[in-house]
Design a protein around this motif. Structure first.
Motif, PDB file in Angstrom:
ATOM      1  N   ILE A 152       0.970  -1.082   0.097  1.00  0.00           N
ATOM      2  CA  ILE A 152      -0.122   0.097   0.044  1.00  0.00           C
ATOM      3  C   ILE A 152       0.767   1.048  -0.115  1.00  0.00           C
ATOM      4  O   ILE A 152       0.726   2.219  -0.969  1.00  0.00           O
ATOM      5  N   GLY A 153       1.739   1.550   0.511  1.00  0.00           N
ATOM      6  CA  GLY A 153       2.584   2.181   1.109  1.00  0.00           C
ATOM      7  C   GLY A 153       3.362   2.170  -0.897  1.00  0.00           C
ATOM      8  O   GLY A 153       3.559   3.631  -0.851  1.00  0.00           O
ATOM      9  N   ALA A 154       3.532   1.341  -1.482  1.00  0.00           N
ATOM     10  CA  ALA A 154       4.403   1.651  -2.800  1.00  0.00           C
ATOM     11  C   ALA A 154       3.768   1.971  -4.005  1.00  0.00           C
ATOM     12  O   ALA A 154       3.979   3.268  -4.156  1.00  0.00           O
ATOM     13  N   TYR A 155       2.759   1.899  -3.089  1.00  0.00           N
ATOM     14  CA  TYR A 155       1.218   2.374  -4.428  1.00  0.00           C
ATOM     15  C   TYR A 155       0.318   3.606  -4.509  1.00  0.00           C
ATOM     16  O   TYR A 155       1.093   4.118  -5.283  1.00  0.00           O
ATOM     17  N   LEU A 202      -0.814   5.535  -7.443  1.00  0.00           N
ATOM     18  CA  LEU A 202      -1.690   4.850  -7.345  1.00  0.00           C
ATOM     19  C   LEU A 202      -2.819   4.443  -6.211  1.00  0.00           C
ATOM     20  O   LEU A 202      -2.192   3.698  -5.785  1.00  0.00           O
ATOM     21  N   ALA A 203      -3.243   5.840  -5.507  1.00  0.00           N
ATOM     22  CA  ALA A 203      -4.145   5.774  -4.479  1.00  0.00           C
ATOM     23  C   ALA A 203      -5.684   4.460  -4.935  1.00  0.00           C
ATOM     24  O   ALA A 203      -5.931   3.528  -3.944  1.00  0.00           O
ATOM     25  N   ARG A 254      -6.284   0.931  -2.803  1.00  0.00           N
ATOM     26  CA  ARG A 254      -7.528   1.248  -1.728  1.00  0.00           C
ATOM     27  C   ARG A 254      -8.372  -0.244  -2.443  1.00  0.00           C
ATOM     28  O   ARG A 254      -9.056  -0.869  -1.361  1.00  0.00           O
ATOM     29  N   ALA A 255      -7.696  -0.484  -3.962  1.00  0.00           N
ATOM     30  CA  ALA A 255      -8.280  -1.816  -3.980  1.00  0.00           C
ATOM     31  C   ALA A 255      -7.524  -3.252  -3.751  1.00  0.00           C
ATOM     32  O   ALA A 255      -8.595  -3.953  -2.935  1.00  0.00           O
ATOM     33  N   LEU A 256      -6.702  -2.583  -3.123  1.00  0.00           N
ATOM     34  CA  LEU A 256      -6.018  -3.782  -2.226  1.00  0.00           C
ATOM     35  C   LEU A 256      -5.994  -4.079  -0.933  1.00  0.00           C
ATOM     36  O   LEU A 256      -6.739  -4.851  -0.766  1.00  0.00           O
ATOM     37  N   LEU A 257      -6.774  -2.732   0.130  1.00  0.00           N
ATOM     38  CA  LEU A 257      -6.569  -2.498   1.724  1.00  0.00           C
ATOM     39  C   LEU A 257      -8.593  -3.124   1.309  1.00  0.00           C
ATOM     40  O   LEU A 257      -8.485  -4.293   2.430  1.00  0.00           O
ATOM     41  N   ALA A 258      -9.515  -3.474   0.474  1.00  0.00           N
ATOM     42  CA  ALA A 258     -10.354  -3.800   0.322  1.00  0.00           C
ATOM     43  C   ALA A 258     -10.552  -5.028  -0.382  1.00  0.00           C
ATOM     44  O   ALA A 258     -11.165  -5.642   0.476  1.00  0.00           O
ATOM     45  N   GLN A 259      -9.975  -5.320  -0.969  1.00  0.00           N
ATOM     46  CA  GLN A 259      -9.469  -7.189  -1.350  1.00  0.00           C
ATOM     47  C   GLN A 259      -9.130  -7.450   0.270  1.00  0.00           C
ATOM     48  O   GLN A 259      -9.381  -8.785   0.408  1.00  0.00           O
ATOM     49  N   THR A 260      -8.185  -7.246   0.803  1.00  0.00           N
ATOM     50  CA  THR A 260      -7.551  -7.273   2.277  1.00  0.00           C
ATOM     51  C   THR A 260      -8.629  -8.022   3.260  1.00  0.00           C
ATOM     52  O   THR A 260      -8.979  -8.592   3.883  1.00  0.00           O
ATOM     53  N   GLU A 261      -9.215  -5.918   3.413  1.00  0.00           N
ATOM     54  CA  GLU A 261     -10.593  -6.651   4.171  1.00  0.00           C
ATOM     55  C   GLU A 261     -11.561  -7.955   4.529  1.00  0.00           C
ATOM     56  O   GLU A 261     -11.945  -8.489   4.920  1.00  0.00           O
ATOM     57  N   MET A 301      -5.662   5.274   7.131  1.00  0.00           N
ATOM     58  CA  MET A 301      -4.937   6.073   7.717  1.00  0.00           C
ATOM     59  C   MET A 301      -3.893   6.420   6.922  1.00  0.00           C
ATOM     60  O   MET A 301      -3.918   7.259   6.256  1.00  0.00           O
ATOM     61  N   ASN A 302      -2.839   5.991   6.385  1.00  0.00           N
ATOM     62  CA  ASN A 302      -2.649   6.404   4.928  1.00  0.00           C
ATOM     63  C   ASN A 302      -2.290   6.541   3.848  1.00  0.00           C
ATOM     64  O   ASN A 302      -1.914   7.832   3.213  1.00  0.00           O
ATOM     65  N   ILE A 303      -3.379   6.111   2.946  1.00  0.00           N
ATOM     66  CA  ILE A 303      -3.959   6.269   2.291  1.00  0.00           C
ATOM     67  C   ILE A 303      -4.995   8.039   2.514  1.00  0.00           C
ATOM     68  O   ILE A 303      -4.664   8.685   1.422  1.00  0.00           O
TER      69      ILE A 303
END
Length: 262
Positions: free
Chosen positions: A30-33, A38-39, A43-50, A64-66
Protein backbone atom coordinates in the motif's frame (compact mmCIF):
# COMPACT_ATOMS: atom_id res chain seq x y z
CA UNK A 1 16.52 -1.25 -3.42
CA UNK A 2 15.29 2.20 -2.36
CA UNK A 3 13.37 4.09 -5.02
CA UNK A 4 12.57 1.12 -7.29
CA UNK A 5 8.84 1.27 -6.72
CA UNK A 6 7.68 -0.67 -9.78
CA UNK A 7 9.92 -3.59 -8.90
CA UNK A 8 8.90 -3.39 -5.25
CA UNK A 9 5.22 -3.62 -6.16
CA UNK A 10 5.87 -6.50 -8.55
CA UNK A 11 7.69 -8.47 -5.86
CA UNK A 12 5.15 -7.49 -3.22
CA UNK A 13 2.30 -8.78 -5.36
CA UNK A 14 4.09 -12.11 -5.73
CA UNK A 15 4.43 -12.37 -1.96
CA UNK A 16 0.78 -11.37 -1.54
CA UNK A 17 -0.36 -14.18 -3.84
CA UNK A 18 1.52 -16.71 -1.73
CA UNK A 19 0.93 -15.14 1.71
CA UNK A 20 -2.25 -13.01 1.55
CA UNK A 21 -2.45 -12.74 5.35
CA UNK A 22 1.09 -11.37 5.84
CA UNK A 23 0.13 -7.86 6.89
CA UNK A 24 3.63 -6.28 6.83
CA UNK A 25 3.80 -7.01 3.11
CA UNK A 26 0.30 -5.57 2.64
CA UNK A 27 1.38 -2.37 4.39
CA UNK A 28 4.53 -2.13 2.29
CA UNK A 29 2.52 -2.68 -0.90
CA UNK A 30 0.00 0.00 0.00
CA UNK A 31 2.85 2.37 0.81
CA UNK A 32 4.51 1.70 -2.54
CA UNK A 33 1.25 2.25 -4.41
CA UNK A 34 0.69 5.55 -2.60
CA UNK A 35 4.22 6.77 -3.24
CA UNK A 36 3.79 5.97 -6.91
CA UNK A 37 0.55 7.98 -6.94
CA UNK A 38 -1.68 4.94 -7.38
CA UNK A 39 -4.21 5.56 -4.61
CA UNK A 40 -6.96 3.60 -6.41
CA UNK A 41 -4.76 0.51 -6.44
CA UNK A 42 -3.97 1.03 -2.75
CA UNK A 43 -7.67 1.26 -1.90
CA UNK A 44 -8.47 -1.82 -4.00
CA UNK A 45 -5.80 -3.86 -2.21
CA UNK A 46 -7.08 -2.69 1.17
CA UNK A 47 -10.67 -3.59 0.26
CA UNK A 48 -9.58 -7.01 -1.00
CA UNK A 49 -7.62 -7.65 2.18
CA UNK A 50 -10.54 -6.59 4.38
CA UNK A 51 -12.62 -9.29 2.69
CA UNK A 52 -10.06 -12.06 3.11
CA UNK A 53 -8.43 -11.47 6.50
CA UNK A 54 -10.01 -12.87 9.64
CA UNK A 55 -8.34 -10.25 11.85
CA UNK A 56 -8.53 -6.81 10.22
CA UNK A 57 -7.46 -4.80 13.29
CA UNK A 58 -4.07 -4.01 11.78
CA UNK A 59 -5.57 -2.52 8.60
CA UNK A 60 -6.92 0.73 10.08
CA UNK A 61 -3.52 2.42 9.93
CA UNK A 62 -3.25 1.55 6.23
CA UNK A 63 -6.47 3.43 5.54
CA UNK A 64 -5.02 6.33 7.53
CA UNK A 65 -1.98 6.34 5.27
CA UNK A 66 -4.24 6.62 2.23
CA UNK A 67 -6.00 9.66 3.70
CA UNK A 68 -2.69 11.30 4.58
CA UNK A 69 -1.29 10.64 1.10
CA UNK A 70 -4.28 12.41 -0.44
CA UNK A 71 -4.42 15.27 2.05
CA UNK A 72 -7.81 14.11 3.35
CA UNK A 73 -7.60 15.76 6.78
CA UNK A 74 -11.32 15.34 7.44
CA UNK A 75 -11.15 11.54 7.27
CA UNK A 76 -7.89 11.52 9.22
CA UNK A 77 -9.32 13.72 11.97
CA UNK A 78 -12.46 11.58 12.21
CA UNK A 79 -10.28 8.46 12.51
CA UNK A 80 -8.15 10.18 15.17
CA UNK A 81 -11.26 11.00 17.21
CA UNK A 82 -12.39 7.38 17.01
CA UNK A 83 -8.96 6.17 18.08
CA UNK A 84 -8.85 8.50 21.06
CA UNK A 85 -12.28 7.37 22.24
CA UNK A 86 -10.79 3.87 22.47
CA UNK A 87 -8.21 5.01 25.04
CA UNK A 88 -9.52 3.77 28.39
CA UNK A 89 -7.33 5.79 30.79
CA UNK A 90 -7.38 9.42 31.84
CA UNK A 91 -4.86 11.94 30.49
CA UNK A 92 -1.69 11.71 32.57
CA UNK A 93 -2.08 8.04 33.48
CA UNK A 94 0.29 5.39 32.14
CA UNK A 95 -0.31 4.37 28.52
CA UNK A 96 0.23 1.01 26.87
CA UNK A 97 1.80 0.90 23.41
CA UNK A 98 -1.49 0.90 21.51
CA UNK A 99 -3.00 3.74 23.52
CA UNK A 100 0.21 5.73 23.24
CA UNK A 101 -0.06 5.57 19.47
CA UNK A 102 -3.76 6.51 19.59
CA UNK A 103 -2.96 9.54 21.72
CA UNK A 104 -0.18 10.57 19.32
CA UNK A 105 -2.53 10.39 16.31
CA UNK A 106 -5.12 12.42 18.19
CA UNK A 107 -2.53 15.05 19.12
CA UNK A 108 -1.47 15.24 15.47
CA UNK A 109 -5.08 15.81 14.42
CA UNK A 110 -5.49 18.54 17.05
CA UNK A 111 -2.53 20.35 15.51
CA UNK A 112 -4.25 20.12 12.12
CA UNK A 113 -7.30 21.74 13.67
CA UNK A 114 -5.35 24.53 15.37
CA UNK A 115 -6.10 23.31 18.91
CA UNK A 116 -2.53 23.88 20.04
CA UNK A 117 -2.93 23.88 23.83
CA UNK A 118 -4.82 20.60 23.81
CA UNK A 119 -2.39 19.17 21.25
CA UNK A 120 0.60 20.00 23.47
CA UNK A 121 -1.10 18.34 26.45
CA UNK A 122 -1.92 15.16 24.55
CA UNK A 123 1.42 14.92 22.75
CA UNK A 124 3.36 15.45 25.97
CA UNK A 125 1.36 12.58 27.46
CA UNK A 126 1.90 10.38 24.40
CA UNK A 127 5.65 11.03 24.57
CA UNK A 128 5.69 9.67 28.13
CA UNK A 129 5.76 12.90 30.09
CA UNK A 130 8.99 14.43 31.35
CA UNK A 131 10.53 11.07 32.26
CA UNK A 132 9.50 9.39 29.03
CA UNK A 133 10.81 12.23 26.90
CA UNK A 134 14.29 11.73 28.36
CA UNK A 135 14.39 8.13 27.12
CA UNK A 136 12.82 8.46 23.66
CA UNK A 137 14.84 6.51 21.07
CA UNK A 138 15.66 7.34 17.47
CA UNK A 139 12.85 5.08 16.24
CA UNK A 140 10.33 7.12 18.24
CA UNK A 141 11.67 10.63 17.77
CA UNK A 142 8.43 11.49 15.92
CA UNK A 143 6.92 12.03 19.39
CA UNK A 144 9.48 14.75 20.07
CA UNK A 145 9.06 16.42 16.66
CA UNK A 146 5.29 16.65 16.92
CA UNK A 147 5.45 17.90 20.51
CA UNK A 148 8.05 20.48 19.45
CA UNK A 149 5.72 21.67 16.72
CA UNK A 150 2.91 22.15 19.22
CA UNK A 151 5.24 24.18 21.44
CA UNK A 152 6.30 26.34 18.51
CA UNK A 153 2.65 27.10 17.77
CA UNK A 154 2.34 28.28 21.37
CA UNK A 155 5.56 30.37 21.22
CA UNK A 156 7.18 28.02 23.73
CA UNK A 157 10.33 28.21 21.64
CA UNK A 158 12.89 27.28 24.28
CA UNK A 159 11.10 24.03 25.08
CA UNK A 160 10.65 23.30 21.39
CA UNK A 161 14.32 23.82 20.60
CA UNK A 162 15.38 21.57 23.47
CA UNK A 163 13.30 18.76 21.98
CA UNK A 164 14.64 19.41 18.48
CA UNK A 165 18.23 19.37 19.74
CA UNK A 166 17.45 16.02 21.36
CA UNK A 167 16.21 14.80 17.96
CA UNK A 168 19.46 15.88 16.31
CA UNK A 169 21.46 13.94 18.89
CA UNK A 170 19.32 10.85 18.29
CA UNK A 171 19.87 11.13 14.53
CA UNK A 172 23.61 11.65 15.01
CA UNK A 173 23.69 8.51 17.15
CA UNK A 174 21.89 6.55 14.44
CA UNK A 175 24.38 7.76 11.83
CA UNK A 176 27.28 6.78 14.10
CA UNK A 177 25.81 3.28 14.27
CA UNK A 178 25.83 3.09 10.47
CA UNK A 179 22.30 4.15 9.56
CA UNK A 180 22.24 5.62 6.08
CA UNK A 181 18.61 5.36 5.05
CA UNK A 182 16.58 7.97 3.16
CA UNK A 183 14.19 8.07 6.13
CA UNK A 184 16.94 9.32 8.42
CA UNK A 185 17.51 12.32 6.17
CA UNK A 186 13.79 13.02 5.88
CA UNK A 187 13.58 13.02 9.67
CA UNK A 188 16.54 15.38 9.84
CA UNK A 189 14.90 17.65 7.25
CA UNK A 190 11.78 17.84 9.42
CA UNK A 191 13.83 18.71 12.49
CA UNK A 192 15.74 21.43 10.65
CA UNK A 193 12.59 22.94 9.15
CA UNK A 194 11.11 23.18 12.64
CA UNK A 195 14.29 24.89 13.80
CA UNK A 196 13.89 27.40 10.98
CA UNK A 197 17.02 26.15 9.18
CA UNK A 198 15.47 25.75 5.73
CA UNK A 199 18.82 25.36 3.96
CA UNK A 200 19.75 22.31 6.02
CA UNK A 201 16.21 20.96 5.65
CA UNK A 202 16.43 21.17 1.84
CA UNK A 203 19.95 19.70 1.84
CA UNK A 204 18.71 16.65 3.72
CA UNK A 205 15.75 16.21 1.37
CA UNK A 206 18.23 16.27 -1.51
CA UNK A 207 20.23 13.48 0.13
CA UNK A 208 17.04 11.52 0.78
CA UNK A 209 16.07 11.90 -2.88
CA UNK A 210 19.48 10.68 -4.05
CA UNK A 211 19.05 7.64 -1.79
CA UNK A 212 15.66 6.80 -3.33
CA UNK A 213 13.08 8.66 -1.24
CA UNK A 214 10.09 9.77 -3.33
CA UNK A 215 7.65 11.04 -0.71
CA UNK A 216 5.82 13.70 -2.71
CA UNK A 217 2.79 13.49 -0.41
CA UNK A 218 5.06 14.16 2.58
CA UNK A 219 5.91 17.64 1.33
CA UNK A 220 2.57 18.29 -0.37
CA UNK A 221 0.49 17.51 2.70
CA UNK A 222 2.92 16.90 5.57
CA UNK A 223 2.32 19.02 8.65
CA UNK A 224 5.94 20.19 8.78
CA UNK A 225 5.98 21.64 5.25
CA UNK A 226 2.70 23.54 4.95
CA UNK A 227 4.29 26.96 5.31
CA UNK A 228 6.97 26.28 2.68
CA UNK A 229 4.81 25.43 -0.34
CA UNK A 230 6.03 28.56 -2.19
CA UNK A 231 9.70 27.89 -1.44
CA UNK A 232 11.53 27.52 -4.81
CA UNK A 233 14.01 24.94 -3.50
CA UNK A 234 11.25 22.77 -2.06
CA UNK A 235 9.42 23.02 -5.36
CA UNK A 236 12.60 22.06 -7.21
CA UNK A 237 12.68 18.81 -5.23
CA UNK A 238 8.98 18.27 -5.89
CA UNK A 239 9.57 18.60 -9.64
CA UNK A 240 12.41 16.06 -9.45
CA UNK A 241 10.14 13.62 -7.62
CA UNK A 242 7.26 14.15 -10.06
CA UNK A 243 9.50 13.52 -13.07
CA UNK A 244 10.99 10.38 -11.56
CA UNK A 245 7.60 9.01 -10.49
CA UNK A 246 6.26 9.47 -14.00
CA UNK A 247 9.08 7.29 -15.33
CA UNK A 248 8.43 4.71 -12.63
CA UNK A 249 4.68 4.66 -13.30
CA UNK A 250 5.38 3.86 -16.96
CA UNK A 251 7.68 1.09 -15.80
CA UNK A 252 4.98 -0.22 -13.46
CA UNK A 253 2.32 -0.34 -16.20
CA UNK A 254 4.77 -2.01 -18.59
CA UNK A 255 5.54 -4.69 -16.00
CA UNK A 256 1.83 -5.13 -15.26
CA UNK A 257 1.03 -5.53 -18.97
CA UNK A 258 3.89 -7.99 -19.41
CA UNK A 259 2.72 -10.12 -16.49
CA UNK A 260 -0.83 -10.25 -17.89
CA UNK A 261 0.24 -11.20 -21.44
CA UNK A 262 2.58 -13.90 -20.20
Amino acid sequence: VYGNLAEAIHLGREVYEDYPDFTPNIGALIGAYLTLGLADEARALLAQTEQTLTDTSSLASYAMNIWLAEGDEQSFNRYADEQFRAVDVEVGESLNVGDRNRAYIYGWSLLNRGEFERAAEILHWAAGGEEGIKTVTYDHMFYLKMLALSYLRLDRNEEANALLDQCLKLAEGAMTRGWATPTLHVRLAEVYVLKGDVDNAIANLDVAFEKGWRGLDTIDYGIYWKHLQDNPELNRIKVQIIEDLEVQRRRYFEMTTDSVTT
